[in-house]
Design an enzyme around this catalytic site. Sequence first.
Site, PDB file in Angstrom:
ATOM      1  CG  HIS A 155      48.739  38.843  29.720  1.00  0.00           C
ATOM      2  ND1 HIS A 155      49.756  38.489  30.679  1.00  0.00           N
ATOM      3  CD2 HIS A 155      49.036  38.544  28.530  1.00  0.00           C
ATOM      4  CE1 HIS A 155      50.509  38.024  29.822  1.00  0.00           C
ATOM      5  NE2 HIS A 155      50.247  37.860  28.436  1.00  0.00           N
ATOM      6  CE  LYS A 157      48.967  34.402  30.559  1.00  0.00           C
ATOM      7  NZ  LYS A 157      48.521  35.237  29.244  1.00  0.00           N
ATOM      8  CG  ASP A 162      30.776  22.940  38.053  1.00  0.00           C
ATOM      9  OD1 ASP A 162      30.046  23.141  37.048  1.00  0.00           O
ATOM     10  OD2 ASP A 162      30.769  21.552  38.543  1.00  0.00           O
TER      11      ASP A 162
END
Lengths: 233, 233
Positions: A155, A157, A162
């Site tokens: 779940h 996000k 870099d």
Amino acid sequence: MSLGQLLKMLGLGAVALTLGVEWVNWLARRLRPWRGPQGPLKEVLFFPSPITCTEHLYSPDRTSPCLCPLPHGIDTSFSRLLEHLLSACVSLELCVFSFSHLELSRAVLLLHGRGLAVRVLTDRDYMSITGSQIGALRRAGICVRHELSKVVHMHHKFALVDGRKLITGSLNWTATAVQSNKENVIVTEEPELVQPYRDEFSRLWEANDPANHNHHLPSSTATKGLVTHGNDV
Amino acid sequence: MSLGQLLKMLGLGAVALTLGVEWVNWLARRLRPWRGPQGPLKEVLFFPSPITCTEHLYSPDRTSPCLCPLPHGIDTSFSRLLEHLLSACVSLELCVFSFSHLELSRAVLLLHGRGLAVRVLTDRDYMSITGSQIGALRRAGICVRHELSKVVHMHHKFALVDGRKLITGSLNWTATAVQSNKENVIVTEEPELVQPYRDEFSRLWEANDPANHNHHLPSSTATKGLVTHGNDV
């Protein structure tokens, strides 16, 4: 006053002056909060974001103006998110539950096309829903892994640009999230925040290496289509 | 050396010494990263979290040991989250999409019982799903508002403790999220991060004041039960 005493006084004065300047600088930095940000990047973006033209972000060298009907030259939460994403020069690690946003997919494909090391970790169920961009990323040759457990949702996000810029929040990479929902995203280069997410990505990447597991990947047809889930995600 | 010259030298020496000490302190703070965190609190919690006994967090003055069968005396991501929440002395602002976790509900009710100013902002659809704690909070007298729009999800998952500690991430306040899902939460007192969330809470709180809107609240029976939603949230 003898020459020796004069030199001593001048020396002490110079030391005091140097230290004084350093001290005043330090004090100014401590008292600066209202004058602007200090330290590593810390930015907060809220959604929904208005829909504007972002063509200039994909091809900054373009000379002809974009003729699309969307508003131009406007900074939005979404254009800032896209800018941060496209600022990647070396690598992109993406750990996202649901990914169906076409412009974000275009950005990831562009970075892959530029030769950056792109790795995507996603949810087992949501990677195959209608509109998911995971298939397109895989077909382009991007290395994608998904949560191998059948009972757990991946779940997260978050994205690592870099390895030093963290993008994280409530925002799934979907059109609904960007254009409709009330959502938040933090963008930061604060090492104390970035490092734990780097470690988490590495841990999950290894844990979900299909080579280490006996069971087969789910067939894309088996999980294709609208996925509804319990109300408790 | 005259008395005047001696006093001048002593004065300059004292200034140099004071500034020098300040400078060395400043230098030590700059060079300290490997010795531990510096500046405002920044903590990252990852989930799922093991289930352990957290009774001691609800009643720190309790003298008798808890006899429940869960593991005791273990720090987990969830116990840390609970500790941060229960550290509130003045206020709690909660902006959360889905809230069905019983222990987190108990913590919010406890803070309300202690007389803290508790405000909860939630999603219109998800507030009435089976297991939602929003009804219990309302019945206890906690001020709850929900996203008034019928087409928008209030997808945030953040809390503000005493207006100065931010808890935000991917984690909905549900048992599945805490115990099963791969989730992340940032806890920070960094003013540059906290302030935008304070502003967002105030903005959403005002925007969703039912007194400013003509339409009626949805009846609890109309929205009761399992809510399934599009795959794009």
